[in-house]
Structure formats: structure tokens, C-alpha cells
Design a protein around this motif. Structure first.
Motif, PDB file in Angstrom:
ATOM      1  N   VAL A   1       0.862  -1.190   0.000  1.00 57.07           N
ATOM      2  CA  VAL A   1       0.000   0.000   0.000  1.00 57.07           C
ATOM      3  C   VAL A   1       0.894   1.234   0.000  1.00 57.07           C
ATOM      4  O   VAL A   1       2.063   1.174   0.390  1.00 57.07           O
ATOM      5  CB  VAL A   1      -0.965   0.039   1.210  1.00 57.07           C
ATOM      6  N   PHE A   2       0.343   2.348  -0.455  1.00 54.72           N
ATOM      7  CA  PHE A   2       1.063   3.618  -0.441  1.00 54.72           C
ATOM      8  C   PHE A   2       0.379   4.496   0.590  1.00 54.72           C
ATOM      9  O   PHE A   2      -0.759   4.939   0.403  1.00 54.72           O
ATOM     10  CB  PHE A   2       1.045   4.285  -1.818  1.00 54.72           C
ATOM     11  N   THR A   3       1.089   4.753   1.681  1.00 53.96           N
ATOM     12  CA  THR A   3       0.486   5.444   2.814  1.00 53.96           C
ATOM     13  C   THR A   3       0.940   6.899   2.891  1.00 53.96           C
ATOM     14  O   THR A   3       2.104   7.224   2.663  1.00 53.96           O
ATOM     15  CB  THR A   3       0.849   4.742   4.131  1.00 53.96           C
ATOM     16  N   LEU A   4       0.000   7.745   3.240  1.00 53.53           N
ATOM     17  CA  LEU A   4       0.269   9.153   3.543  1.00 53.53           C
ATOM     18  C   LEU A   4      -0.112   9.400   4.997  1.00 53.53           C
ATOM     19  O   LEU A   4      -0.862   8.625   5.586  1.00 53.53           O
ATOM     20  CB  LEU A   4      -0.588  10.060   2.655  1.00 53.53           C
ATOM     21  N   ARG A   5       0.414  10.464   5.563  1.00 49.21           N
ATOM     22  CA  ARG A   5      -0.073  10.925   6.856  1.00 49.21           C
ATOM     23  C   ARG A   5      -0.607  12.336   6.705  1.00 49.21           C
ATOM     24  O   ARG A   5       0.050  13.194   6.116  1.00 49.21           O
ATOM     25  CB  ARG A   5       1.031  10.893   7.927  1.00 49.21           C
ATOM     26  N   VAL A   6      -1.817  12.550   7.250  1.00 52.87           N
ATOM     27  CA  VAL A   6      -2.461  13.857   7.165  1.00 52.87           C
ATOM     28  C   VAL A   6      -3.075  14.159   8.526  1.00 52.87           C
ATOM     29  O   VAL A   6      -3.844  13.347   9.057  1.00 52.87           O
ATOM     30  CB  VAL A   6      -3.562  13.875   6.081  1.00 52.87           C
ATOM     31  N   ALA A   7      -2.742  15.294   9.087  1.00 54.93           N
ATOM     32  CA  ALA A   7      -3.239  15.638  10.425  1.00 54.93           C
ATOM     33  C   ALA A   7      -4.765  15.699  10.442  1.00 54.93           C
ATOM     34  O   ALA A   7      -5.406  15.195  11.373  1.00 54.93           O
ATOM     35  CB  ALA A   7      -2.638  16.960  10.881  1.00 54.93           C
ATOM     36  N   SER A   8      -5.353  16.317   9.422  1.00 55.77           N
ATOM     37  CA  SER A   8      -6.816  16.395   9.323  1.00 55.77           C
ATOM     38  C   SER A   8      -7.302  15.276   8.397  1.00 55.77           C
ATOM     39  O   SER A   8      -7.829  15.539   7.312  1.00 55.77           O
ATOM     40  CB  SER A   8      -7.248  17.775   8.828  1.00 55.77           C
ATOM     41  N   ARG A   9      -7.120  14.033   8.834  1.00 61.12           N
ATOM     42  CA  ARG A   9      -7.360  12.886   7.955  1.00 61.12           C
ATOM     43  C   ARG A   9      -8.820  12.770   7.506  1.00 61.12           C
ATOM     44  O   ARG A   9      -9.082  12.477   6.337  1.00 61.12           O
ATOM     45  CB  ARG A   9      -6.939  11.593   8.649  1.00 61.12           C
ATOM     46  N   ASP A  10      -9.759  12.982   8.409  1.00 61.69           N
ATOM     47  CA  ASP A  10     -11.164  12.820   8.030  1.00 61.69           C
ATOM     48  C   ASP A  10     -11.548  13.781   6.914  1.00 61.69           C
ATOM     49  O   ASP A  10     -12.253  13.409   5.968  1.00 61.69           O
ATOM     50  CB  ASP A  10     -12.070  13.038   9.244  1.00 61.69           C
ATOM     51  N   LYS A  11     -11.072  15.011   7.037  1.00 65.93           N
ATOM     52  CA  LYS A  11     -11.352  16.010   6.007  1.00 65.93           C
ATOM     53  C   LYS A  11     -10.680  15.618   4.691  1.00 65.93           C
ATOM     54  O   LYS A  11     -11.265  15.746   3.603  1.00 65.93           O
ATOM     55  CB  LYS A  11     -10.856  17.381   6.472  1.00 65.93           C
ATOM     56  N   PHE A  12      -9.460  15.119   4.777  1.00 68.11           N
ATOM     57  CA  PHE A  12      -8.719  14.678   3.595  1.00 68.11           C
ATOM     58  C   PHE A  12      -9.408  13.483   2.937  1.00 68.11           C
ATOM     59  O   PHE A  12      -9.568  13.433   1.715  1.00 68.11           O
ATOM     60  CB  PHE A  12      -7.294  14.297   4.002  1.00 68.11           C
ATOM     61  N   GLU A  13      -9.858  12.536   3.744  1.00 71.69           N
ATOM     62  CA  GLU A  13     -10.551  11.361   3.216  1.00 71.69           C
ATOM     63  C   GLU A  13     -11.810  11.774   2.452  1.00 71.69           C
ATOM     64  O   GLU A  13     -12.092  11.266   1.357  1.00 71.69           O
ATOM     65  CB  GLU A  13     -10.916  10.425   4.371  1.00 71.69           C
ATOM     66  N   LYS A  14     -12.573  12.701   3.014  1.00 76.90           N
ATOM     67  CA  LYS A  14     -13.786  13.184   2.345  1.00 76.90           C
ATOM     68  C   LYS A  14     -13.447  13.923   1.059  1.00 76.90           C
ATOM     69  O   LYS A  14     -14.129  13.748   0.031  1.00 76.90           O
ATOM     70  CB  LYS A  14     -14.586  14.101   3.273  1.00 76.90           C
ATOM     71  N   HIS A  15     -12.380  14.727   1.096  1.00 73.24           N
ATOM     72  CA  HIS A  15     -11.970  15.458  -0.110  1.00 73.24           C
ATOM     73  C   HIS A  15     -11.645  14.501  -1.249  1.00 73.24           C
ATOM     74  O   HIS A  15     -12.083  14.698  -2.384  1.00 73.24           O
ATOM     75  CB  HIS A  15     -10.752  16.330   0.216  1.00 73.24           C
ATOM     76  N   LEU A  16     -10.879  13.447  -0.946  1.00 74.93           N
ATOM     77  CA  LEU A  16     -10.542  12.482  -1.999  1.00 74.93           C
ATOM     78  C   LEU A  16     -11.785  11.747  -2.488  1.00 74.93           C
ATOM     79  O   LEU A  16     -11.951  11.526  -3.692  1.00 74.93           O
ATOM     80  CB  LEU A  16      -9.481  11.498  -1.505  1.00 74.93           C
ATOM     81  N   SER A  17     -12.666  11.381  -1.584  1.00 75.55           N
ATOM     82  CA  SER A  17     -13.912  10.710  -1.986  1.00 75.55           C
ATOM     83  C   SER A  17     -14.744  11.608  -2.888  1.00 75.55           C
ATOM     84  O   SER A  17     -15.276  11.155  -3.908  1.00 75.55           O
ATOM     85  CB  SER A  17     -14.709  10.318  -0.740  1.00 75.55           C
TER      86      SER A  17
END
Length: 372
Positions: free
Chosen positions: A292-308
Motif C-alpha cells: 500500500v502507499f500510505t500518507l499521513r495527514v493531520a486532518s485525515r477525516d477532512k482529507f478522506e472526504k476530499h478524496l472521496s
């Protein structure tokens, strides 16, 4: 939508070969521990550079059986300790518990997410009998340091290679750098079956002989049971599927590296932490296979929604650390700050041997357009 992992597309590349292998297995009239399993075991042992490969039902069983094998050999006993990473998938830890041993958690390094040899050294006690490095996300741990610690303290080293089929370090391949190694061939792995499957690799003749019995009700000879074994056997349907896919594993891993290199070179969002601080030298002596290719993002939930919202599927590997799981309530008040930070921020973006250039460019655009 860019899927996180298109298993149908991955496996349809081998459709005709799969159909032929199924017909061969069906027509053989021999469906358990037959020629197809032996052929895969020989091929995978050769690939890993080991003397032995023992096919089993799944990756969890592979780890449990290694530990049970050492108990039968008198190397370990109930209550002995095994050091495992605190940020691994819970299966690594479950294996230790299920074998009647005591898991002892050690922190990873924040930049690689891999077991920290220094913390391992700090956790060794008189009861420690083994270290279980987990080659998380497709990258090999610092096996030179871990093996040196094991030699110093007379410990066994058991690789959890569930995510690292084909990964290399200093010319040695995952599965052949320790006393024994457990593999999972769950469908989503780099070498995946069409169901559950697993294997153990080792150069230890006595362990291999013990494991051949343990996986088969504790029996080498039918109706004669040396041990209190289990039924955990790679079957004659999955084995040839794995043999077929093994032939293209290196090519598939090379494509994953190409996609990973594109991500490393083109993701420029300052709110996103790339593997190993944005450098292409992902442990320069390691051939990462990018399970897998992993990133770290402090505001992960917001980032996850943005990508979705931008049509990109993501997966979190893993949202809750093992010591915070209800399954291990006695650990819930313990603190492993590095693991907790990783589990709080980690998120994986699409990578596979069938993702297209158009798709991975779309992923980069979506990542770079995120604003926290």
C-alpha cells in the motif's frame, strides 16, 4: 471513481490460465495436499531462497503454527514473550496470544512505520524468546539490527511477511532473512489467491518437519498423530493460482514501484506527509514492493472526504491501534505515542499493478488540491 484496488481486473489477466489450472485440479481427483500444492511450495521456496515452504490455510495460521512448532521442539513454552510492533495489524499479535505466548509491544520508527530496533532492545527480558518484525506496507524492517539483537540474546526471529512478497534488503528477499517467515496470500496481497491461503518458509529442517505434521492434525502418517495439530492446509485449487501469479510477481511489483515513484515525485501538498519524509531513498538498501502507499495527514477525516468527493477511494491501514482494541482490554490504558500518531493520521491511496496512468495522475491532482 479510482478504485483503491481492482481485484477483478488484476485476476482477469490470468483468466485462461486459472481455468486450465482448475480443470487440471478437478480432473486429478486429488484435492488435498497433492501435486499442485507441492509444486507451489517448491516454487515459492526457491523464490524466497529457502529450503522449505509449507502451505497453510491463511497467514494467521502461518504465524501461529511457527510458534506452536517451536513449542513442540522445546524452544518455547507457554508464557514466554514475543516482541511485536505496536502498530501492526492485529493478526500479528493474535498469533502470539493464540499460541499461548505473551505479546510484548515495541514502537515503530515514525518515518518508516517499521519496528524500531532500539525499542526492541529495551523490551527484551529474561522471558523473551522471539522477535516478530512485521514488514508493514511492503517494506522490509532493519533485519541486520534485529538479527544481531536476536543473536546476542539467543532469540528466534519470525518474519511477518504478509505484506512483503518479493521485497528485498541487501540482496535478501522477504521470507528468507530470519529463522522462519509467515505469509498471507489473502486476495488483496501482492501475491493473492482467490480466497484465503498462506505459507511458511524456513531453512530449519526440524521446524519444517514439525510444521508438516502440525498443519495436518499433527500427523505425518494418516491416523498416526504425533502432536495436537490443526487442519490448516493450502488446497489444490488455490496452490496453482498462486503458482501462476508468482510468475508475474516481480513485474507487478516493478509497476507498483513506478506508480510509487510518480507519487513521490509529484505529490507536493505541504499538508501531506509522504513515506520517509518525501525522499525517494525509501531505505536505499531496500526494494520496497508498495503493498500500500500510505500518507499521513493531520486532518485525515477532512482529507478522506476530499478524496472521496474527487472520485478517489482510500483505505485506512489501520484506524485503531491494537492496544486500543476491546480484544486487548488490559492494554487500553497503555501509551504508545508513535503508534497512536500513525494510526490517527495514516491513510492509503490507490496503488496496484493495474492502475492506469490516467488514474494515478487523477490521484495526484486530488491530493495536491486538498487544503486543510
Amino acid at each position: 471513481m479510482v478504485p483503491f484496488l481492482d481485484l477483478k481486473k488484476i485476476n482477469l489477466r490470468h483468466e485462461e490460465a486459472f481455468k486450465n489450472s482448475f480443470a487440471d485440479s478437478l480432473n486429478s481427483g486429488w484435492y488435498i495436499l497433492g501435486s499442485q500444492v507441492k509444486a507451489f511450495e517448491a516454487a515459492f521456496a526457491a523464490y524466497c531462497g529457502t529450503k522449505h515452504c509449507i502451505g497453510v490455510a491463511n497467514g494467521l495460521d502461518a504465524l501461529i503454527l511457527i510458534l506452536e512448532g517451536y513449542k513442540e521442539m522445546g524452544v518455547m513454552k507457554a508464557g514466554d514473550e514475543v516482541i511485536v510492533p505496536s502498530n501492526t495489524y492485529i493478526a500479528s499479535i493474535l498469533a502470539v496470544s493464540k499460541a499461548g505466548l505473551v505479546p510484548v509491544l515495541a514502537e515503530p520508527l515514525l518515518d518508516t512505520y517499521l519496528l524500531d530496533p532500539a525499542d526492541v532492545a529495551a523490551k527484551i527480558t529474561a522471558r523473551t524468546r522471539a522477535i516478530m518484525p512485521v514488514h508493514l506496507y511492503g517494506q522490509l524492517c532493519d533485519m541486520e539490527a534485529i538479527n544481531a539483537l536476536a543473536k546476542q540474546h539467543h532469540l528466534k526471529v519470525i518474519e511477518d511477511s504478509a505484506q512483503s512478497q518479493g521485497a528485498e534488503r541487501n540482496g535478501k528477499i522477504s521470507g528468507g532473512i530470519a529463522d522462519a517467515s509467515g505469509f498471507s496470500f489473502y486476495p488483496g496481497k501482492n501475491l493473492g489467491a482467490l480466497g484465503d491461503a498462506g505459507a511458511i518458509t524456513t531453512n530449519d529442517d526440524e521446524l519444517a518437519k514439525t510444521l508438516l505434521a502440525l498443519r495436518n492434525y499433527g500427523s505425518h502418517v494418516k491416523y498416526q498423530n504425533l502432536y495436537q495439530g490443526v487442519n490448516s492446509r493450502l488446497d489444490e485449487i488455490q496452490a496453482p493460482i498462486l503458482s501462476i501469479k508468482l510468475k508475474s510477481l516481480d513485474t507487478d511489483n516493478a509497476y507498483r514501484r513506478k506508480v510509487a515513484a510518480f507519487y513521490m515525485q509529484n505529490i507536493s501538498n505541504p499538508d501531506v506527509v509522504l513515506p520517509v519524509a518525501s525522499t525517494m531513498k525509501v531505505l536505499e538498501d531496500t526494494a520496497h514492493v508498495w503493498h500500500v502507499f500510505t500518507l499521513r495527514v493531520a486532518s485525515r477525516d477532512k482529507f478522506e472526504k476530499h478524496l472521496s468527493d474527487n472520485g478517489i477511494q482510500t483505505v485506512i491501514h489501520y484506524p485503531v491501534p491494537p492496544h486500543k482494541q476491546p480484544a486487548y482490554k488490559k492494554w487500553n490504558d497503555m501509551s504508545f505515542p508513535i503508534s497512536e500518531k500513525i494510526h490517527r493520521e495514516i491513510i492509503s491511496i490507490p496503488i496496484s499493478p493495474v492502475i492506469t496512468e490516467e488514474q494515478y495522475r487523477q490521484v495526484v491532482d486530488a491530493v495536491n488540491s486538498f487544503r486543510s
